[in-house]
Write a protein that holds these residues in place. Structure first.
Motif, short mmCIF file in Angstrom:
data_model
loop_
_atom_site.label_atom_id
_atom_site.label_comp_id
_atom_site.label_asym_id
_atom_site.label_seq_id
_atom_site.Cartn_x
_atom_site.Cartn_y
_atom_site.Cartn_z
N PRO A 46 0.83 -1.21 0.00
CA PRO A 46 0.00 0.00 0.00
C PRO A 46 0.87 1.26 0.00
CG PRO A 46 0.05 -0.98 2.20
CD PRO A 46 0.77 -1.93 1.29
N VAL A 47 0.56 2.21 -0.91
CA VAL A 47 1.39 3.41 -1.05
C VAL A 47 0.59 4.71 -0.95
CG1 VAL A 47 3.21 2.31 -2.40
CG2 VAL A 47 1.21 3.26 -3.57
N ASP A 48 -0.71 4.63 -0.77
CA ASP A 48 -1.49 5.85 -0.58
C ASP A 48 -2.80 5.50 0.10
OD1 ASP A 48 -1.90 8.57 -0.65
OD2 ASP A 48 -2.27 8.72 -2.80
N ILE A 49 -3.31 6.46 0.89
CA ILE A 49 -4.59 6.33 1.60
C ILE A 49 -5.35 7.63 1.40
CG2 ILE A 49 -5.74 5.96 3.81
CD1 ILE A 49 -3.12 4.70 4.83
N LYS A 50 -6.54 7.56 0.84
CA LYS A 50 -7.34 8.76 0.63
C LYS A 50 -8.81 8.49 0.99
CE LYS A 50 -4.14 11.54 -0.77
NZ LYS A 50 -3.84 11.86 -2.16
N HIS A 51 -9.57 9.57 1.17
CA HIS A 51 -11.01 9.45 1.39
C HIS A 51 -11.75 10.28 0.36
CE1 HIS A 51 -11.92 13.46 3.07
NE2 HIS A 51 -10.71 13.41 3.59
N ALA A 52 -13.03 10.00 0.21
CA ALA A 52 -13.88 10.72 -0.75
C ALA A 52 -14.93 11.54 -0.02
CB ALA A 52 -14.54 9.74 -1.72
N GLY A 316 -7.57 16.43 13.69
CA GLY A 316 -8.71 15.66 14.16
C GLY A 316 -9.17 16.09 15.54
N ALA A 317 -10.14 15.36 16.07
CA ALA A 317 -10.73 15.71 17.37
C ALA A 317 -10.48 14.68 18.45
CB ALA A 317 -12.25 15.90 17.20
N ASP A 318 -9.97 13.51 18.10
CA ASP A 318 -9.85 12.43 19.09
C ASP A 318 -8.70 12.64 20.08
OD1 ASP A 318 -12.00 11.16 18.04
OD2 ASP A 318 -10.89 9.50 17.12
N TYR A 319 -7.62 13.27 19.64
CA TYR A 319 -6.42 13.35 20.48
C TYR A 319 -5.96 14.80 20.59
CZ TYR A 319 -6.69 8.49 19.11
OH TYR A 319 -7.14 7.22 18.85
N SER A 320 -6.36 15.43 21.67
CA SER A 320 -6.10 16.86 21.83
C SER A 320 -4.62 17.18 21.87
CB SER A 320 -6.79 17.37 23.10
OG SER A 320 -6.32 16.67 24.24
N ASP A 321 -3.79 16.27 22.40
CA ASP A 321 -2.35 16.53 22.47
C ASP A 321 -1.66 16.48 21.11
OD1 ASP A 321 -2.54 16.93 25.12
OD2 ASP A 321 -1.37 15.21 25.76
N GLY A 362 -2.42 8.76 5.72
CA GLY A 362 -3.71 9.14 5.17
C GLY A 362 -4.55 9.81 6.22
N GLU A 363 -5.55 10.52 5.76
CA GLU A 363 -6.46 11.25 6.63
C GLU A 363 -7.88 10.82 6.27
OE1 GLU A 363 -6.28 15.90 7.86
OE2 GLU A 363 -6.88 15.51 5.80
N LYS A 367 -10.61 13.71 9.77
CA LYS A 367 -9.25 14.23 9.93
C LYS A 367 -8.41 13.43 10.94
CE LYS A 367 -10.95 18.82 8.73
NZ LYS A 367 -11.08 18.39 7.32
N GLU A 368 -8.83 12.20 11.23
CA GLU A 368 -7.98 11.30 12.00
C GLU A 368 -6.95 10.69 11.05
OE1 GLU A 368 -8.09 11.32 15.22
OE2 GLU A 368 -9.84 12.63 15.15
N LEU A 369 -5.78 10.33 11.57
CA LEU A 369 -4.67 9.92 10.72
C LEU A 369 -4.43 8.42 10.73
CD1 LEU A 369 -2.01 12.72 11.37
CD2 LEU A 369 -3.82 12.61 9.65
N TYR A 370 -3.96 7.94 9.58
CA TYR A 370 -3.63 6.53 9.38
C TYR A 370 -2.26 6.44 8.72
CZ TYR A 370 -8.60 5.84 10.22
OH TYR A 370 -9.86 5.85 10.80
N ALA A 371 -1.65 5.26 8.80
CA ALA A 371 -0.38 5.00 8.14
C ALA A 371 -0.43 3.59 7.56
CB ALA A 371 0.79 5.12 9.13
N ALA A 372 0.42 3.34 6.56
CA ALA A 372 0.44 2.02 5.92
C ALA A 372 1.84 1.47 5.89
CB ALA A 372 -0.13 2.11 4.51
N GLY A 373 1.96 0.17 6.22
CA GLY A 373 3.23 -0.53 6.13
C GLY A 373 3.36 -1.16 4.75
N LEU A 374 4.38 -0.73 4.00
CA LEU A 374 4.56 -1.25 2.65
C LEU A 374 4.88 -2.73 2.66
CD1 LEU A 374 4.88 -0.16 -0.38
CD2 LEU A 374 7.32 -0.42 0.04
#
Length: 474
Positions: A46-52, A316-321, A362-363, A367-374
Motif C-alpha cells: 500500500p502506497v497511498d490512503i485517501k477518502h472521498a 482531528g478531534a480524538d487526540y487533543s495533544d 492518510g487522513e 481528519k484522523e490519521l492513518y499509516a500504511a506498512g509497505l
C-alpha cells in the motif's frame, strides 16, 4: 475571507470542546505518546490512503489496484479500480503511486491517479465512478499528462487539491543519483517540480493564470514550484491551507518543506542544496532565492535513517495533544516523527520504532490519521496511548477488564460497601457515548458497537464517589 472564517470557526469549536473536556475530566493528566493501532491488514504494497469525503478509506496498492476499506476495518471484496495491466511496477519506485478525489466528487464522480505506464513514464489520468459508488469505471480513463521518465526511480507520485481548487502534482527529479541532468533546476522540464493545473473543465485541463511562469518563456506554464529531489508525499493542512512536502534526500539530509500556496515559484533548492547543506552549487542561483526546509534530519546514523515519508498535520478531534503536530516517518527505522511549532521554530521528535516500512499516511473524513506498512500490508490508525489517572481511593479499588477489549468490559472488586451504580463513557475528546446503570443482574457493558480507539470511563459509586479510567478498544 473564506480562510479567515474557517479558521475562526475551527478555533471556536476547539476551544469549546477543550473547555468541556477539562470540566468533565478535571483529574486527568495528559502527555503525548504516539502509537500505531492495527486497523486492517492483507494489502499488497500500500502506497497511498485517501477518502472521498465519506466514511470509506481508499487504499492504493503499488501494482495498480485501489481497494475500499470501511469504517469497521473491513475491505470490500471487489476492488474500486484495477488497472494492473496498464501499470509498470517492476522497479521499486514504480507503480500506481497517487490518488485524489475531485473536490466536487459527490456530484461529478471524478478522481485522479498518478501511475507509471508500461513505457516507464508518468501518467496523470482522470477516471469516473460507475453507477455503483464502490466500483470505478475503468473504461473512463482520460490521460491529462504524460511525462517522460529518464530512469526508474524518483517518480514522486502525490496528488492533492489545494483550497484554491487546483490539482497539485508532485514529481521527482527523474532518478539516478545527484540529478545528473539537473532537471530539478531546469524550468524547461517538469521533473523535480510541483505542478498546478485546473481540472474543473469538461475535458483536459487548463493552466491557472497565477502560475509563476505563465506568459514567461523562462519556464513551463504547469510549474508551480521547483527544486525537489523526490517529494515522497505532500499534503495540505486542512486548517490553514499550507502545503507540506517530505522530500527524500541523497545521502546527507531528509527534509520537510512547508509553504503557503498564496505564493508561487518557490525554489526548494535541489540539486544546489540537500536540506540546508550545499550539494552541487555549480550554476546555482543566489542562496537568498532558495526556500529552505522548516526541518531536516540526518541520513544514516544508528538506527539507520534513509528515506522520509511525508504525512499530515493533525487536525482531528480524538487526540487533543496531537493538535497541530505534523506527522511523518522514516522508511528504514520505522519511526514516526512529529514536528511541533514552539518558540518560533519546529521541534522534531521520533517515536517507535514500529514495523512494516511506513510508506504513506492518510487522513479520513474526520481528519484522523492513518499509516500504511509497505512490507507488511497493514493499515494502522495513529493514536495517543498516554492517559494517566491521578490516584484516589476509588480508582485504586476498581479496574476495567478486559482492557484492551473488543466486545465488552466489566468492573472488578465490586463490593456492597462501595458498589458501582453507574458507568458513563466518553470519547477521548469529551463526547458523551453512553450511560449505563449497573445492577447485580447486569455487570457487562457492551462495546462491540464502538469504533477502535481510546475512551474515558467514568465510574460512579452508590455513595456518589467518582473515578476515571482509560479504556482501549481494539
Amino acid at each position: 475571507m473564506y480562510l479567515t472564517k474557517k479558521k475562526q470557526t475551527y478555533f471556536t469549536m476547539k476551544s469549546r470542546n477543550y473547555l468541556l473536556f477539562v470540566l468533565l475530566f478535571p483529574i486527568l493528566l495528559f502527555s503525548q505518546d504516539v502509537s500505531l493501532q492495527s486497523f486492517a491488514s492483507g494489502f499488497t504494497r500500500p502506497v497511498d490512503i485517501k477518502h472521498a469525503n465519506d466514511s470509506r478509506l481508499f487504499i492504493v496498492e503499488q501494482d495498480g489496484v485501489i481497494k475500499i476499506l470501511n469504517s469497521a476495518g473491513i475491505t470490500n471484496p471487489t476492488p474500486f479500480l484495477d488497472i494492473d495491466t496498464r501499470v509498470r511496477s517492476t522497479a521499486n519506485e514504480q507503480g500506481l503511486l497517487g490518488l485524489v478525489f475531485d473536490p466536487n466528487y459527490a456530484t461529478n464522480n471524478r478522481f485522479y491517479v498518478n501511475y507509471i505506464n508500461l513505457s516507464g513514464n508518468t501518467v496523470i489520468a482522470r477516471f469516473t465512478t460507475s453507477a455503483n459508488p464502490d466500483i470505478a469505471d475503468d473504461t473512463s480513463e482520460e490521460i491529462l499528462l504524460t511525462i517522460t521518465q529518464p530512469y526508474n526511480n524518483h517518480n514522486g507520485g502525490s496528488l492533492a487539491f489545494g483550497n484554491d481548487g487546483f490539482l497539485y502534482i508532485a514529481l521527482g527529479d527523474g532518478g539516478n543519483g545527484g540529478d545528473p541532468q539537473n532537471y530539478a533546476q531546469n524550468l524547461q522540464s517538469l521533473l523535480g517540480k510541483i505542478l498546478r493545473i485546473d481540472v474543473s473543465g469538461a475535458t483536459s485541463y487548463t493552466v491557472p493564470a497565477t502560475n509563476p511562469f505563465v506568459g514567461n518563456p523562462a519556464g513551463l506554464d504547469e510549474i508551480w514550484s521547483y527544486g525537489l529531489r523526490n517529494p515522497w508525499k505532500m499534503s495540505f493542512d486542512s486548517d490553514n491551507g499550507e502545503l507540506w512536502i517530505g522530500d527524500v534526500g541523497q545521502s546527507n539530509k531528509e527534509e520537510i518543506n512547508n509553504v503557503p500556496i498564496v505564493n508561487a515559484g518557490y525554489n526548494f533548492g535541489w540539486r544546489c542544496y540537500e536540506g540546508n547543506s550545499t550539494f552541487n552549487t555549480s550554476g546555482c542561483p543566489s542562496m537568498s532565492t532558495i526556500t529552505f526546509p522548516v526541518a531536516q534530519y540526518n541520513y544514516g546514523g544508528s538506527p539507520f535513517k534513509c528515506s522520509i515519508t511525508g504525512g499530515y498535520r493533525y487536525r482531528g478531534a480524538d487526540y487533543s495533544d496531537f493538535q497541530g503536530l505534523y506527522f511523518f516517518a522514516d522508511y528504514c527505522t520505522n519511526e514516526i516523527g512529529t514536528l511541533e511549532y514552539s518558540g518560533g521554530s519546529w521541534n522534531m521528535t521520533f517515536n517507535g520504532p514500529f514495523s512494516g516500512n511506513i510508506a504513506t499516511f492518510g487522513e479520513d473524513s474526520s481528519k484522523e490519521l492513518y499509516a500504511a506498512g509497505l512490507s507488511n500490508g497493514v493499515i494502522y490508525k495513529i493514536i495517543d496511548t498516554t492517559l494517566d489517572v491521578e490516584e484516589n481511593s476509588l480508582s485504586n479499588n476498581y479496574q476495567l477488564y478486559p482492557n484492551p477489549t473488543q466486545d465488552f468490559f466489566q468492573i472488578n472488586n465490586q463490593n456492597s460497601a462501595s458498589q458501582i451504580k453507574e458507568v458513563v463513557m466518553y470519547s477521548f475528546s469529551g463526547k458523551l457515548i453512553s450511560n449505563t446503570r449497573i445492577s447485580t443482574e447486569n455487570q457487562k457493558i457492551t462495546t462491540s458497537q464502538l469504533s477502535k480507539g481510546i475512551y474515558i470511563v467514568q465510574l460512579i459509586s452508590n455513595n456518589d464517589a467518582v473515578s476515571y479510567h482509560k479504556l482501549v478498544i481494539n
